[in-house]
Design a protein around this motif. Structure first.
Motif, PDB file in Angstrom:
ATOM      1  N   VAL A 105      -5.753 -14.938 -27.091  1.00 29.42           N
ATOM      2  CA  VAL A 105      -6.163 -14.662 -28.469  1.00 29.42           C
ATOM      3  C   VAL A 105      -7.681 -14.546 -28.549  1.00 29.42           C
ATOM      4  O   VAL A 105      -8.213 -13.643 -29.218  1.00 29.42           O
ATOM      5  CB  VAL A 105      -5.633 -15.755 -29.424  1.00 29.42           C
ATOM      6  N   ALA A 106      -8.389 -15.430 -27.848  1.00 25.23           N
ATOM      7  CA  ALA A 106      -9.857 -15.389 -27.875  1.00 25.23           C
ATOM      8  C   ALA A 106     -10.387 -14.078 -27.302  1.00 25.23           C
ATOM      9  O   ALA A 106     -11.311 -13.479 -27.864  1.00 25.23           O
ATOM     10  CB  ALA A 106     -10.431 -16.570 -27.102  1.00 25.23           C
TER      11      ALA A 106
ATOM     12  N   ILE B 118     -12.013  -7.107 -30.331  1.00 29.24           N
ATOM     13  CA  ILE B 118     -12.009  -6.510 -31.673  1.00 29.24           C
ATOM     14  C   ILE B 118     -13.410  -6.583 -32.289  1.00 29.24           C
ATOM     15  O   ILE B 118     -13.881  -5.630 -32.905  1.00 29.24           O
ATOM     16  CB  ILE B 118     -10.963  -7.191 -32.570  1.00 29.24           C
ATOM     17  N   ALA B 119     -14.079  -7.724 -32.102  1.00 26.04           N
ATOM     18  CA  ALA B 119     -15.430  -7.892 -32.656  1.00 26.04           C
ATOM     19  C   ALA B 119     -16.411  -6.887 -32.056  1.00 26.04           C
ATOM     20  O   ALA B 119     -17.281  -6.373 -32.758  1.00 26.04           O
ATOM     21  CB  ALA B 119     -15.918  -9.315 -32.426  1.00 26.04           C
ATOM     22  N   VAL B 120     -16.258  -6.594 -30.772  1.00 23.50           N
ATOM     23  CA  VAL B 120     -17.138  -5.648 -30.103  1.00 23.50           C
ATOM     24  C   VAL B 120     -16.861  -4.237 -30.572  1.00 23.50           C
ATOM     25  O   VAL B 120     -17.758  -3.413 -30.695  1.00 23.50           O
ATOM     26  CB  VAL B 120     -16.987  -5.754 -28.567  1.00 23.50           C
TER      27      VAL B 120
ATOM     28  N   SER C  87      -3.021 -11.968 -21.753  1.00 30.40           N
ATOM     29  CA  SER C  87      -1.738 -11.987 -22.440  1.00 30.40           C
ATOM     30  C   SER C  87      -0.574 -11.870 -21.455  1.00 30.40           C
ATOM     31  O   SER C  87       0.404 -12.614 -21.537  1.00 30.40           O
ATOM     32  CB  SER C  87      -1.681 -10.844 -23.452  1.00 30.40           C
ATOM     33  N   ASN C  88      -0.686 -10.938 -20.516  1.00 31.38           N
ATOM     34  CA  ASN C  88       0.387 -10.743 -19.539  1.00 31.38           C
ATOM     35  C   ASN C  88       0.594 -11.975 -18.677  1.00 31.38           C
ATOM     36  O   ASN C  88       1.728 -12.304 -18.313  1.00 31.38           O
ATOM     37  CB  ASN C  88       0.100  -9.525 -18.666  1.00 31.38           C
ATOM     38  N   LYS C  89      -0.488 -12.675 -18.360  1.00 33.91           N
ATOM     39  CA  LYS C  89      -0.339 -13.913 -17.591  1.00 33.91           C
ATOM     40  C   LYS C  89       0.461 -14.930 -18.392  1.00 33.91           C
ATOM     41  O   LYS C  89       1.359 -15.587 -17.859  1.00 33.91           O
ATOM     42  CB  LYS C  89      -1.704 -14.479 -17.212  1.00 33.91           C
ATOM     43  N   GLY C  90       0.164 -15.041 -19.687  1.00 35.91           N
ATOM     44  CA  GLY C  90       0.921 -15.955 -20.537  1.00 35.91           C
ATOM     45  C   GLY C  90       2.394 -15.601 -20.603  1.00 35.91           C
ATOM     46  O   GLY C  90       3.259 -16.475 -20.540  1.00 35.91           O
ATOM     47  N   ILE C  91       2.679 -14.313 -20.691  1.00 35.39           N
ATOM     48  CA  ILE C  91       4.074 -13.862 -20.722  1.00 35.39           C
ATOM     49  C   ILE C  91       4.780 -14.209 -19.415  1.00 35.39           C
ATOM     50  O   ILE C  91       5.908 -14.710 -19.418  1.00 35.39           O
ATOM     51  CB  ILE C  91       4.144 -12.353 -21.008  1.00 35.39           C
ATOM     52  N   ALA C  92       4.125 -13.961 -18.286  1.00 38.90           N
ATOM     53  CA  ALA C  92       4.726 -14.272 -16.987  1.00 38.90           C
ATOM     54  C   ALA C  92       4.961 -15.774 -16.833  1.00 38.90           C
ATOM     55  O   ALA C  92       5.998 -16.196 -16.311  1.00 38.90           O
ATOM     56  CB  ALA C  92       3.849 -13.748 -15.855  1.00 38.90           C
ATOM     57  N   LEU C  93       4.007 -16.581 -17.291  1.00 36.44           N
ATOM     58  CA  LEU C  93       4.185 -18.034 -17.235  1.00 36.44           C
ATOM     59  C   LEU C  93       5.394 -18.457 -18.053  1.00 36.44           C
ATOM     60  O   LEU C  93       6.205 -19.275 -17.617  1.00 36.44           O
ATOM     61  CB  LEU C  93       2.925 -18.743 -17.746  1.00 36.44           C
ATOM     62  N   GLN C  94       5.520 -17.892 -19.246  1.00 37.32           N
ATOM     63  CA  GLN C  94       6.637 -18.221 -20.118  1.00 37.32           C
ATOM     64  C   GLN C  94       7.965 -17.807 -19.484  1.00 37.32           C
ATOM     65  O   GLN C  94       8.921 -18.576 -19.468  1.00 37.32           O
ATOM     66  CB  GLN C  94       6.462 -17.547 -21.468  1.00 37.32           C
ATOM     67  N   LYS C  95       8.010 -16.595 -18.950  1.00 38.18           N
ATOM     68  CA  LYS C  95       9.254 -16.109 -18.359  1.00 38.18           C
ATOM     69  C   LYS C  95       9.623 -16.893 -17.103  1.00 38.18           C
ATOM     70  O   LYS C  95      10.797 -17.018 -16.773  1.00 38.18           O
ATOM     71  CB  LYS C  95       9.136 -14.616 -18.049  1.00 38.18           C
ATOM     72  N   ARG C  96       8.604 -17.425 -16.420  1.00 36.61           N
ATOM     73  CA  ARG C  96       8.868 -18.250 -15.239  1.00 36.61           C
ATOM     74  C   ARG C  96       9.406 -19.611 -15.646  1.00 36.61           C
ATOM     75  O   ARG C  96       9.946 -20.350 -14.826  1.00 36.61           O
ATOM     76  CB  ARG C  96       7.589 -18.397 -14.414  1.00 36.61           C
ATOM     77  N   GLY C  97       9.285 -19.947 -16.913  1.00 42.59           N
ATOM     78  CA  GLY C  97       9.795 -21.220 -17.399  1.00 42.59           C
ATOM     79  C   GLY C  97       8.731 -22.295 -17.507  1.00 42.59           C
ATOM     80  O   GLY C  97       9.054 -23.460 -17.704  1.00 42.59           O
TER      81      GLY C  97
END
Length: 75
Positions: free
Chosen positions: A65-66, A72-74, A42-52
């Protein structure tokens, strides 16, 4: 990533982009060790987004999400 946020808040866009790029590299390294870590995904996705890099961020979100779903399943 927090350093990038601080740089962006001060209008220091080149420094913010550099900080986000460094954070992404750190997340990539961490994900080679623990690829199912949902927070890192998730944090990688946020950093990618903030980097543009919206396209890369959009590709990252399904992985995040996966891994959250698996965690959660575990539980």
């Amino acid at each position: 990533q927090k350093r990038g946020d601080a740089e962006a808040a001060q209008g220091q866009w080149p420094a913010a982009v550099a900080a986000y790029t460094e954070a992404i590299a750190v997340y990539d390294t961490a994900l080679t060790i623990a690829p199912t870590n949902p927070r890192r995904q998730s944090n990688k996705g946020i950093a990618l987004q903030k980097r543009g890099d919206a396209e890369a961020a959009q590709g990252q979100w399904p992985r995040a999400v996966a891994t959250y779903t698996e965690a959660i399943a575990v539980y």
